[in-house]
Design a protein around this motif. Sequence first.
Motif, PDB file in Angstrom:
ATOM      1  N   VAL A 276       0.850  -1.191   0.000  1.00 63.05           N
ATOM      2  CA  VAL A 276       0.000   0.000   0.000  1.00 63.05           C
ATOM      3  C   VAL A 276       0.883   1.237   0.000  1.00 63.05           C
ATOM      4  N   ARG A 277       0.536   2.210  -0.825  1.00 62.07           N
ATOM      5  CA  ARG A 277       1.316   3.446  -0.876  1.00 62.07           C
ATOM      6  C   ARG A 277       0.841   4.487   0.137  1.00 62.07           C
TER       7      ARG A 277
ATOM      8  N   GLY B 178      -3.261  10.276   5.499  1.00 61.62           N
ATOM      9  CA  GLY B 178      -1.818  10.111   5.566  1.00 61.62           C
ATOM     10  C   GLY B 178      -1.116  11.211   4.794  1.00 61.62           C
ATOM     11  N   THR B 179       0.025  10.869   4.201  1.00 62.19           N
ATOM     12  CA  THR B 179       0.816  11.889   3.504  1.00 62.19           C
ATOM     13  C   THR B 179       0.831  11.679   1.989  1.00 62.19           C
TER      14      THR B 179
ATOM     15  N   ASN C 228      -8.371  12.643  -3.654  1.00 62.83           N
ATOM     16  CA  ASN C 228      -9.090  12.130  -2.485  1.00 62.83           C
ATOM     17  C   ASN C 228      -8.309  12.240  -1.185  1.00 62.83           C
ATOM     18  N   GLY C 229      -7.193  12.953  -1.204  1.00 64.54           N
ATOM     19  CA  GLY C 229      -6.383  13.076   0.002  1.00 64.54           C
ATOM     20  C   GLY C 229      -5.210  12.118   0.038  1.00 64.54           C
ATOM     21  N   SER C 230      -5.200  11.131  -0.857  1.00 65.60           N
ATOM     22  CA  SER C 230      -4.057  10.214  -0.897  1.00 65.60           C
ATOM     23  C   SER C 230      -3.412  10.174  -2.279  1.00 65.60           C
ATOM     24  N   ILE C 231      -3.860  11.026  -3.186  1.00 63.22           N
ATOM     25  CA  ILE C 231      -3.312  11.104  -4.537  1.00 63.22           C
ATOM     26  C   ILE C 231      -2.612  12.452  -4.692  1.00 63.22           C
TER      27      ILE C 231
END
Length: 356
Positions: free
Chosen positions: A186-187, A192-193, A253-256
């Motif tokens: 998982v990236r 997260g960041t 979406n906050g993770s891309i």
Amino acid sequence: MKDHQIEINLATTRKEKPAFDKLEFGRTFTDHMFIMDYTEGKGWHEPRIVPYQPITLDPAATIFHYGQTVFEGLKAYLTQDEKVFLFRPNKNFERLNRSSARLCMPELDEELALEALKELIRVDRDWVPNLEGTSLYIRPFIISTEVHLGVSASLNYQFIIILSPVGAYYKEGINPVKIAVETEYVRAVKGGTGDAKTAGNYAGSLKAQEVSGKAGYSQVLWLDGKEKKYIEEVGSMNVFFKINGEIITPELNGSILQGVTRDSIIQLLKHWNLPIVERKISMDEVYQASLDGKLEEAFGTGTAAVISPIGEFSWKNEKLIVNNGQTGQLAKKLYETLTGIQNGTEEDPFGWTVEV
């Protein structure tokens, strides 16, 4: 801070330049670099251009232990009439500040950062390569430098810019690359960041990249970290699919990572009145589109590669061949238009280019 004068200390000897037709990505660096320091209570200070050199840090500097660092990537291009253009540099410095805010790091004065970059390029102007497909890659980054082993935000930082003449990021160039869909690692996850451009995101991606590389794939396509179902991005690129005439890219979406090239491509497609949609898209949907003969094209977008057509996906022991493994018409047109705007051979209706 805008009144700070940039001190320039020129190198007494200059490096031998590489042959511009034999450039590797990120292996060669110019004669000079920019540095500026941050001290809590004082802010950013001492902006300076100095000869390219190693940096000296204390073994207890927080960057080594807690990973407070953010970076950017952009390019300078030499036009046919010998001008040097930057491409939307303000967007990169805006994103650098967003990344800094996520990692509790001090933000930069974006105007000063841009002027520092321009001045550095003026000093090393003769390093901007003049061959088709080449450019001067620009790497601004910030590192935490406080000497302290407590887990807390650093009180000291350095902002540095280095320059590197480059050729194509992928050895395939504009020819299609093969991508492995990652189903084990998982990236990033929302919260997260993943939407910050920070080193830890890339360190965490290396294992999957190593495994896929040994299997003959150029990059990894990451799925969402929760369900491992929805497509997010390729390791160094955002990703687009053309399915039954419609172009689809995963929504932010906050993770891309909010790619500058991604945004530019979306604006270009809208300018051409082509149907472009930002939404969730699952690998199952792409697979079904492939079975139905509706998966017309797939390509990645990013500063390093600009546009990278995807000719094959490997997913759950299946191989999805896209457009017979050939570069699609849309990807080719986007590549030619965007690089044309960047190097001054195409009209720039958006005002994206900035002359140094």
